[in-house]
Design an enzyme around this catalytic site. Structure first.
Site, PDB file in Angstrom:
ATOM      1  N   PHE A 149       0.800  -1.219   0.000  1.00 10.74           N
ATOM      2  CA  PHE A 149       0.000   0.000   0.000  1.00 10.74           C
ATOM      3  C   PHE A 149       0.834   1.272   0.000  1.00 10.74           C
ATOM      4  CE2 PHE A 149       0.725  -0.453   4.604  1.00 10.74           C
ATOM      5  CZ  PHE A 149       1.005   0.849   4.975  1.00 10.74           C
ATOM      6  N   CYS A 281       9.644   1.145   3.735  1.00 13.56           N
ATOM      7  CA  CYS A 281      10.585   0.139   4.240  1.00 13.56           C
ATOM      8  C   CYS A 281      12.002   0.668   4.324  1.00 13.56           C
ATOM      9  CB  CYS A 281      10.544  -1.108   3.378  1.00 13.56           C
ATOM     10  SG  CYS A 281      11.145  -0.868   1.696  1.00 13.56           S
TER      11      CYS A 281
END
Length: 497
Positions: A149, A281
């Protein structure tokens, strides 16, 4: 209410499973769309379309493929503002950040436009008398991507342009939370002249994921997401005979040595920890401060953090937007309260934050934790939100041991003026991407992105040369064209002369 459907065989296809998922505007907390969830049969229809398209696309010339990709690059560039608005509406990130995401995706389209150079083979002539050996790379067939997402456009663009440039056809399963950007990318691909069925999109949940992982006609799967799901994708996909690259989560450390430029380090910590609300990330989630560095650095970070403007992503004044869902917001907030209970000092508490006029949005202010230790949940877990922890150590050796003991190895950074220390760090740290005075060392498109340890499952990083190798397989061809004067029978073992 608008429904986001699938894209199969070059056109929109209505979902028939009867299952739908909500699509929220994170700034308001309101459901504004719904997305159709694919059944296994609908995934199979997308794979069939891709398989049919591969019969011609897989044998198409490099010139044809690149002509489509060059046009596609023009169209994505021309529509970058529209794509960014779709990202902001469904993810919540500020418009400038969404524009940056599209720009990084464009890098991989540009890499794909240069695929003829990447697919050049090797030739050795006269390895034996009138014998030549050539090494070539060929496409795999139907390949698939499952994307997260937090980058609704960039991560899909990390995958399918390169895959189709290599001659494959593609089935994409984007995150059900942010489906519109991927759908727009498919529309633009059709406008660029990509043949029907070369790119297909199926939306959905675990049903669609499992159907992809188990489908016998899918040769390879790319994935970006959390470590537990990456493990599942890799284990399940390889068990069904697929090539898999699964990029997992991270706990990225930023080491600050006593000689560092603390203003630069503080600016970088703010940008890398709180940009995109920490939902990436490659975010820096831990600052490792050596010696007496911690107090002045924390002071500078707090000074800058107090000036950040949090608000809806479509407000040009906003520097950070909301989190993706209320459930995720509450989970991130629990790490802040939990850290306090476990003995950390909460320098800045972002829990309970709201924005006037948007009280139902998924808001969380930034949080800064000091005196965090490796035993605390805030250190051990990937939080994926605007929470920055500071761990204090006495020496460089203690810092490198701490960082290398982490189960993750995605990205890391060192801030120092000492070239010798930086060189030692880049060789000793156990991570796949290293920054020297660069807080988010995401490689440019012609290098590959990927980590070590629990941040990557599979043998190939994504995009760059690794991406080309992942989406192709090697073949070696040995040929001999006999001279007309050759002849006779010889049953002996061939010799190299």
């Amino acid at each position: 209410m608008k429904t986001i459907n699938h894209w199969i065989g070059g056109k929109p296809v209505e979902g028939v499973s009867g299952n739908f998922g909500p699509v929220y505007n994170p700034a308001t907390g309101a459901q504004e769309k719904q997305v159709a969830f694919a059944s296994a049969d609908e995934v199979d229809a997308a794979v069939r379309a891709a398989k049919e398209a591969f019969a011609s696309w897989g044998t198409s010339s490099l010139a044809k493929r690149t002509s489509v990709l060059f046009k596609y690059r023009e169209l994505v560039d021309a529509h970058r503002a529209e794509i960014a608005r779709l990202i902001t509406a469904e993810h919540g990130k500020v418009h400038s950040d969404a524009l940056g995401e599209v720009a990084r995706g464009l890098e991989i389209i540009e890499l794909a436009c240069g695929i003829p150079e990447k697919l050049k083979g090797e030739l050795s002539t006269q390895v034996s008398t009138r014998v030549d050996v050539a090494a070539i790379r060929q496409s795999l067939g139907v390949v698939a991507g499952i994307t997260p997402f937090n980058f609704p456009a960039m991560v899909p663009l990390w995958m399918f342009p390169l895959a189709i440039a290599c001659g494959n056809t593609f089935v994409l399963k984007p995150s059900e939370k942010v489906p519109s950007a991927a759908f727009k990318l498919a529309e633009l691909a059709a406008e660029a002249g990509l043949p029907d069925g070369v790119l297909n999109i199926v939306n959905g949940d675990k049903v669609a994921v499992d159907a992809i992982l188990e489908h016998p006609d899918i040769a390879a799967v790319s994935f970006v997401g959390s470590t537990p799901i990456a493990k599942y994708i890799h284990t399940t996909g390889t068990a069904h005979g697929k090539r898999v690259q699964a990029l997992g989560g991270a706990k990225n450390h930023m080491l600050v040595l006593p000689d560092a430029d603390l203003d630069l380090a503080a600016d970088s910590a703010i940008n890398a920890a709180y940009g995109s609300a920490g939902e990436r990330c490659m975010a820096i989630s831990v600052v490792v401060a050596v010696g007496e560095t911690a107090d002045p650095l924390i002071g500078k970070i707090k000074e800058r953090a107090d000036q950040l403007r949090i608000g809806p992503g479509d407000d040009p004044a906003s520097e950070m937007g909301p989190l993706i869902t209320k459930v995720h917001r509450d989970k991130v907030a629990s790490y802040v309260t939990g850290a306090a209970a476990q003995g950390a000092d909460v320098v800045i508490d972002g829990t309970g934050y709201t924005v006037e006029g948007y009280e139902d949005g998924h808001w969380l202010g930034i949080s800064l934790l000091d005196h965090v230790t490796p035993e605390m949940d805030a250190y051990r877990d990937e939080i994926f939100g605007p929470v920055l922890s500071v761990v204090r150590v006495d020496t460089y050796d203690e810092a490198i041991a701490l960082m290398n003991n982490s189960p993750w190895g995605n990205g890391t950074a060192i801030f120092t003026r000492d070239g010798g220390a930086a060189r030692r760090f880049q060789l000793e740290v156990e991570a796949g991407m290293v920054g020297v005075n660069v807080p988010i060392p995401v490689p440019v498109g012609y290098h590959s992105f990927g980590g070590w340890k629990d941040s990557l499952f599979g043998d190939h990083h994504i995009y760059g040369n690794d991406g080309v190798h992942f989406y192709t397989r090697g073949k070696v061809v040995t040929t001999r064209w006999p001279d007309p004067s050759d002849g006779g029978i010889n049953l002996g073992f061939p010799s190299n002369h």
